[in-house]
Write a protein that holds these residues in place. Sequence first.
Motif, PDB file in Angstrom:
ATOM      1  N   SER A  85     -17.429  -0.352   1.185  1.00 47.49           N
ATOM      2  CA  SER A  85     -16.254  -0.814   0.447  1.00 47.49           C
ATOM      3  C   SER A  85     -15.047  -0.650   1.363  1.00 47.49           C
ATOM      4  N   ILE A  86     -14.227  -1.673   1.400  1.00 45.79           N
ATOM      5  CA  ILE A  86     -13.027  -1.612   2.245  1.00 45.79           C
ATOM      6  C   ILE A  86     -12.108  -0.469   1.777  1.00 45.79           C
ATOM      7  N   ARG A  87     -12.087  -0.227   0.463  1.00 41.63           N
ATOM      8  CA  ARG A  87     -11.222   0.866  -0.042  1.00 41.63           C
ATOM      9  C   ARG A  87     -11.784   2.225   0.379  1.00 41.63           C
ATOM     10  N   GLU A  88     -13.090   2.368   0.313  1.00 44.66           N
ATOM     11  CA  GLU A  88     -13.682   3.645   0.715  1.00 44.66           C
ATOM     12  C   GLU A  88     -13.382   3.910   2.199  1.00 44.66           C
ATOM     13  N   VAL A  89     -13.497   2.866   3.007  1.00 43.14           N
ATOM     14  CA  VAL A  89     -13.253   3.020   4.446  1.00 43.14           C
ATOM     15  C   VAL A  89     -11.787   3.374   4.697  1.00 43.14           C
ATOM     16  N   LEU A  90     -10.888   2.675   4.020  1.00 47.70           N
ATOM     17  CA  LEU A  90      -9.468   2.946   4.285  1.00 47.70           C
ATOM     18  C   LEU A  90      -9.027   4.287   3.699  1.00 47.70           C
ATOM     19  N   ALA A  91      -9.595   4.661   2.567  1.00 49.18           N
ATOM     20  CA  ALA A  91      -9.254   5.976   1.989  1.00 49.18           C
ATOM     21  C   ALA A  91      -9.682   7.079   2.958  1.00 49.18           C
ATOM     22  N   ARG A  92     -10.868   6.918   3.528  1.00 45.77           N
ATOM     23  CA  ARG A  92     -11.378   7.914   4.486  1.00 45.77           C
ATOM     24  C   ARG A  92     -10.533   7.905   5.773  1.00 45.77           C
ATOM     25  N   ALA A 152      -0.987   9.907   6.653  1.00 42.64           N
ATOM     26  CA  ALA A 152       0.165   9.116   7.110  1.00 42.64           C
ATOM     27  C   ALA A 152      -0.053   7.658   6.712  1.00 42.64           C
ATOM     28  N   ASN A 153       1.038   6.899   6.670  1.00 44.14           N
ATOM     29  CA  ASN A 153       0.914   5.472   6.373  1.00 44.14           C
ATOM     30  C   ASN A 153       0.238   4.760   7.539  1.00 44.14           C
ATOM     31  N   PHE A 154      -0.167   3.516   7.279  1.00 39.49           N
ATOM     32  CA  PHE A 154      -0.898   2.767   8.301  1.00 39.49           C
ATOM     33  C   PHE A 154       0.032   1.957   9.207  1.00 39.49           C
ATOM     34  N   ASP A 155       1.342   2.190   9.110  1.00 36.63           N
ATOM     35  CA  ASP A 155       2.236   1.382   9.947  1.00 36.63           C
ATOM     36  C   ASP A 155       2.436   2.042  11.314  1.00 36.63           C
ATOM     37  N   SER A 156       3.326   1.471  12.117  1.00 38.03           N
ATOM     38  CA  SER A 156       3.454   1.934  13.504  1.00 38.03           C
ATOM     39  C   SER A 156       4.097   3.321  13.607  1.00 38.03           C
ATOM     40  N   SER A 157       4.561   3.890  12.485  1.00 40.54           N
ATOM     41  CA  SER A 157       5.130   5.250  12.548  1.00 40.54           C
ATOM     42  C   SER A 157       4.014   6.297  12.720  1.00 40.54           C
ATOM     43  N   GLY A 158       2.779   5.913  12.380  1.00 40.97           N
ATOM     44  CA  GLY A 158       1.664   6.865  12.483  1.00 40.97           C
ATOM     45  C   GLY A 158       0.900   6.699  13.795  1.00 40.97           C
ATOM     46  N   ASP A 159      -0.370   7.077  13.772  1.00 39.72           N
ATOM     47  CA  ASP A 159      -1.217   6.986  14.956  1.00 39.72           C
ATOM     48  C   ASP A 159      -1.388   5.501  15.383  1.00 39.72           C
ATOM     49  N   ALA A 160      -1.175   5.233  16.677  1.00 43.06           N
ATOM     50  CA  ALA A 160      -1.212   3.842  17.150  1.00 43.06           C
ATOM     51  C   ALA A 160      -2.613   3.239  17.008  1.00 43.06           C
ATOM     52  N   GLY A 161      -3.639   4.055  17.255  1.00 45.18           N
ATOM     53  CA  GLY A 161      -5.010   3.554  17.144  1.00 45.18           C
ATOM     54  C   GLY A 161      -5.308   3.158  15.701  1.00 45.18           C
ATOM     55  N   LEU A 195       0.828  -1.207   0.000  1.00 42.31           N
ATOM     56  CA  LEU A 195       0.000   0.000   0.000  1.00 42.31           C
ATOM     57  C   LEU A 195       0.866   1.262   0.000  1.00 42.31           C
ATOM     58  N   ALA A 196       1.979   1.209   0.725  1.00 40.98           N
ATOM     59  CA  ALA A 196       2.865   2.369   0.753  1.00 40.98           C
ATOM     60  C   ALA A 196       3.463   2.592  -0.647  1.00 40.98           C
ATOM     61  N   ASN A 197       3.768   1.495  -1.357  1.00 41.38           N
ATOM     62  CA  ASN A 197       4.355   1.617  -2.701  1.00 41.38           C
ATOM     63  C   ASN A 197       3.341   2.026  -3.744  1.00 41.38           C
ATOM     64  N   ASP A 198       2.106   1.643  -3.521  1.00 41.56           N
ATOM     65  CA  ASP A 198       1.094   1.884  -4.552  1.00 41.56           C
ATOM     66  C   ASP A 198      -0.194   2.445  -3.940  1.00 41.56           C
ATOM     67  N   PRO A 199      -0.188   3.749  -3.626  1.00 41.93           N
ATOM     68  CA  PRO A 199      -1.382   4.340  -2.996  1.00 41.93           C
ATOM     69  C   PRO A 199      -2.634   4.224  -3.875  1.00 41.93           C
ATOM     70  N   SER A 200      -2.445   3.954  -5.197  1.00 41.70           N
ATOM     71  CA  SER A 200      -3.634   3.852  -6.061  1.00 41.70           C
ATOM     72  C   SER A 200      -4.498   2.649  -5.684  1.00 41.70           C
ATOM     73  N   LEU A 201      -3.967   1.759  -4.841  1.00 39.37           N
ATOM     74  CA  LEU A 201      -4.793   0.633  -4.386  1.00 39.37           C
ATOM     75  C   LEU A 201      -6.047   1.120  -3.670  1.00 39.37           C
ATOM     76  N   LEU A 202      -5.968   2.366  -3.175  1.00 41.15           N
ATOM     77  CA  LEU A 202      -7.165   2.898  -2.499  1.00 41.15           C
ATOM     78  C   LEU A 202      -7.979   3.827  -3.403  1.00 41.15           C
ATOM     79  N   ASP A 203      -7.691   3.829  -4.695  1.00 48.09           N
ATOM     80  CA  ASP A 203      -8.511   4.645  -5.608  1.00 48.09           C
ATOM     81  C   ASP A 203      -9.930   4.058  -5.676  1.00 48.09           C
ATOM     82  N   LEU A 204     -10.895   4.951  -5.686  1.00 48.47           N
ATOM     83  CA  LEU A 204     -12.291   4.486  -5.721  1.00 48.47           C
ATOM     84  C   LEU A 204     -12.868   4.606  -7.120  1.00 48.47           C
ATOM     85  N   VAL A 205     -13.793   3.727  -7.440  1.00 51.89           N
ATOM     86  CA  VAL A 205     -14.525   3.896  -8.699  1.00 51.89           C
ATOM     87  C   VAL A 205     -15.865   4.573  -8.380  1.00 51.89           C
ATOM     88  N   PRO A 206     -16.369   5.394  -9.304  1.00 47.39           N
ATOM     89  CA  PRO A 206     -17.625   6.107  -9.017  1.00 47.39           C
ATOM     90  C   PRO A 206     -18.843   5.182  -9.078  1.00 47.39           C
TER      91      PRO A 206
END
Length: 487
Positions: free
Chosen positions: A268-275, A283-292, A168-179
């Motif tokens: 959609s899992i992508r819509e939820v994660l994009a939001r 920020a990325n979703f790894d431990s460098s960001g918010d712990a929650g 996901l860090a390498n390819d943020p387009s994985l969270l692109d949404l379709v209309p």
Amino acid sequence: RNVLHWFRSKDVRQEDNRALHAASQKVKEGKGVLLTMYLYSPRDLEWHGTSPARSDFLLESLRILRSQLHDKDIPLAIVPVEERGQKTEAVLSFARENDISHVFANFEYEVDELRRDLKVARHLHDEQDVSVELLHDQTVVEPGAIKTGSGGPAKVFTPYHKSWLAELANDPSLLDLVPPPDGNDKKAVEKYNHLSEGELPKLPENKQFKDEDEKKKIRELWPAGHDAGMKRLEEFLNRIGDYAATRSQPAHDSTSRLSPYFSSGILSIREVLARTKQHNKNANFDSSGDAGVAAWVRELVFREFYRQITCIIPHNSMNLPQNLKFDNVQWEDDEEGWKKWCSGTTGVPFVDAGMRQINAEAWMHNRLRMNVSSYLTCNLLIDYRRGERFFAEHLVDWDLSNNTQGWEPSYTVFNPVSQAEKNDPDGEYIRKWVPELKDVKGKAVFAPHARLSKAEFEKLGYPAPHVDFAETKARATARFKTDLANA
Ligand code: FAD
């Protein structure tokens, strides 16, 4: 000719729906219209043991979706199918009667569902020259895509999680949404409008709520439809910071309670994660960001991982354990223990609290799911598949991948007393769900039979433990060892 999107019970939404979007694009290439369909099979509800809560939630969500699509002149036909074996014929007739040239749907990864799709696709192609396209929609990263160093699909969670975050860090387009789909031309679709008219099907007798009060309560707990799900997400994001610290403490109730929206694909899992990413200031979703945020996304990665396992270990969706040796276990036939477990009267407060929650809310906190499953399979030594089925029959969020993998038998035996002391330190959750214990003071609430005097205990009207923990733990360990060795 026209284009059909075939909704199933895992993609009940118009937002960021891959196959629905592809169908809508296909319409632009020709002169036809976009039609949509859902096969409604009461026999499937029986087969999977689907709970009244989930059956109603699905139907209500379909009702909302049908009205949203109606506003765009896109008919959603809810087609009843009497027998499970009649689905192929139902799709073939629909395609024939409505002049369909292309069918789009999102993959379902369980064996029966894949077989059904192959059969339908072959018949549509051979008999009606209809093309069928299946798309990956349930996950951010396609099942099977995350591999081990030697090239096979990853089967261990920790390296899977690490690779998933890297992808996901390498390819943020994985969270692109379709209309959502474009609307149909009003005139062109006119002759198909009847498809979405009429009453919604009625749920079978045994899939109905006990009474109106129960229906009202469950609908309030689990409001149907995409917008209700997104609203719940927003509420959760305001408190996601606490998730890492409190997610295992059921009294805090600090998890998202979004599971039914994911298991029916209402969100959609992508819509939820994009939001979530936007909320997390990108920020990325790894431990460098918010712990929650990192801890929550890790759970969603579990969900993705379990779909990968469903694909690579097909027998897991055919009522068999991943580790086939567990199929050799000689389970106990303890009907009394089973009844006590189902009704939350085993005499073990943490287990009973969990079971009473599922019976009341059609949902159970994850920490309790882990405890009650361990108690059923290790302490009562009852076949884990009975527990799996009970969950299906009661949960609003039943999901084959998460449920079968949550129930996978193992040697780990949870101690429900120390689990309660750690995760419900004030006994608040126990007192809420087991009112017989609401006035029990201090640590006695975790094990009243052992910690109160005989007279004090008898006054409570609460049962003594059905089995002894230490003895049954030793029995399970010995049984598994012998039966697995003989497998
Ligand atoms: P949150 O903590 O907010 O997590 C967010 C989302 O991540 C969840 O909605 C879910 O989609 C996913 N998730 C969370 N925990 C897990 C997990 N352990 N495994 C896989 N995905 C997870 N989950 C189901 O959705 N359906 C089931 O039928 C189901 N059966 C289970 C049976 C057992 C025995 C166990 C131990 C777990 C089971 N789970 C199941 C997983 C988990 O308990 C629920 O997903 C979670 O409790 C739902 O609450 P939530 O939405 O507040 O979770």
